[in-house]
Design a protein around this motif. Structure first.
Motif, short mmCIF file in Angstrom:
data_model
loop_
_atom_site.label_atom_id
_atom_site.label_comp_id
_atom_site.label_asym_id
_atom_site.label_seq_id
_atom_site.Cartn_x
_atom_site.Cartn_y
_atom_site.Cartn_z
N VAL A 104 0.84 -1.20 0.00
CA VAL A 104 0.00 0.00 0.00
C VAL A 104 0.88 1.25 0.00
N SER A 105 1.91 1.26 0.83
CA SER A 105 2.81 2.40 0.88
C SER A 105 3.55 2.58 -0.45
N GLY A 106 3.92 1.48 -1.08
CA GLY A 106 4.56 1.55 -2.39
C GLY A 106 3.62 2.12 -3.45
N TRP A 119 7.79 9.43 -14.44
CA TRP A 119 7.20 8.22 -15.00
C TRP A 119 8.11 7.01 -14.88
N GLU A 120 9.36 7.15 -15.25
CA GLU A 120 10.27 6.00 -15.26
C GLU A 120 10.42 5.38 -13.88
N GLU A 121 10.59 6.21 -12.87
CA GLU A 121 10.73 5.67 -11.52
C GLU A 121 9.44 4.99 -11.06
N ALA A 122 8.30 5.60 -11.41
CA ALA A 122 7.01 5.01 -11.03
C ALA A 122 6.82 3.65 -11.70
N ILE A 123 7.12 3.59 -12.98
CA ILE A 123 6.97 2.33 -13.73
C ILE A 123 7.90 1.26 -13.17
N THR A 124 9.14 1.63 -12.92
CA THR A 124 10.12 0.68 -12.38
C THR A 124 9.68 0.16 -11.01
N LEU A 125 9.22 1.05 -10.16
CA LEU A 125 8.75 0.65 -8.83
C LEU A 125 7.61 -0.35 -8.93
#
Length: 139
Positions: A104-106, A119-125
């Motif tokens: 949930v926190s992620g 975007w890139e960091e969000a997609i990778t995460l």
């Protein structure tokens, strides 16, 4: 919210229901589209938690998350990102990556990254950490 707060206001700061009533008030204000007021209440709630219940890491992290949500609501995305990143990292460290609260926190972290168009960091995460963790723990 206000009725709950008024009921417990006269009790000592160390009273658990008094502290909880602040969170209830903050939630009511936020849900009533009053995030600036909710932010002040949530900050007071977290300060009280840190002062008297500093060992309750879970409550401290949820309190920090509530503040981040308010910051997000009022467009202070960078500040919200700092808080949600800290919450996520602390959840990973204490609960592991596959715990429901960590996931949930992620998700909150991914939302903050998207708000800032990272975007890139969000997609990778999501792709590399959250989806595999969710599949392992939630099925």
């Amino acid at each position: 919210g206000w009725a709950c707060w008024k009921m417990y206001l006269g009790r000592p700061e160390t009273n658990g229901p008094r502290c909880a009533s602040l969170r209830v008030l903050g939630t009511a204000l936020r849900e009533s589209s009053r995030p600036h007021e909710a932010l002040s209440v949530y900050e007071a709630h977290l300060a009280l938690r840190r002062r008297y219940w500093s060992r309750d890491e879970d409550s401290l992290l949820w309190g920090q998350n509530n503040i981040a949500n308010c910051l997000d609501d009022i467009g202070r995305y960078e500040e919200a990102l700092v808080l949600v990143r800290d919450v996520y990292n602390r959840r990973v460290a204490t609960l592991g990556g596959s715990h429901r609260s960590t996931i949930v926190s992620g998700n909150n972290l991914a939302g903050s990254l998207i708000n800032l168009e990272q975007w890139e960091e969000a997609i990778t995460l999501v792709r590399d950490q959250l989806l595999p963790a969710a599949r392992r723990s939630l099925g």
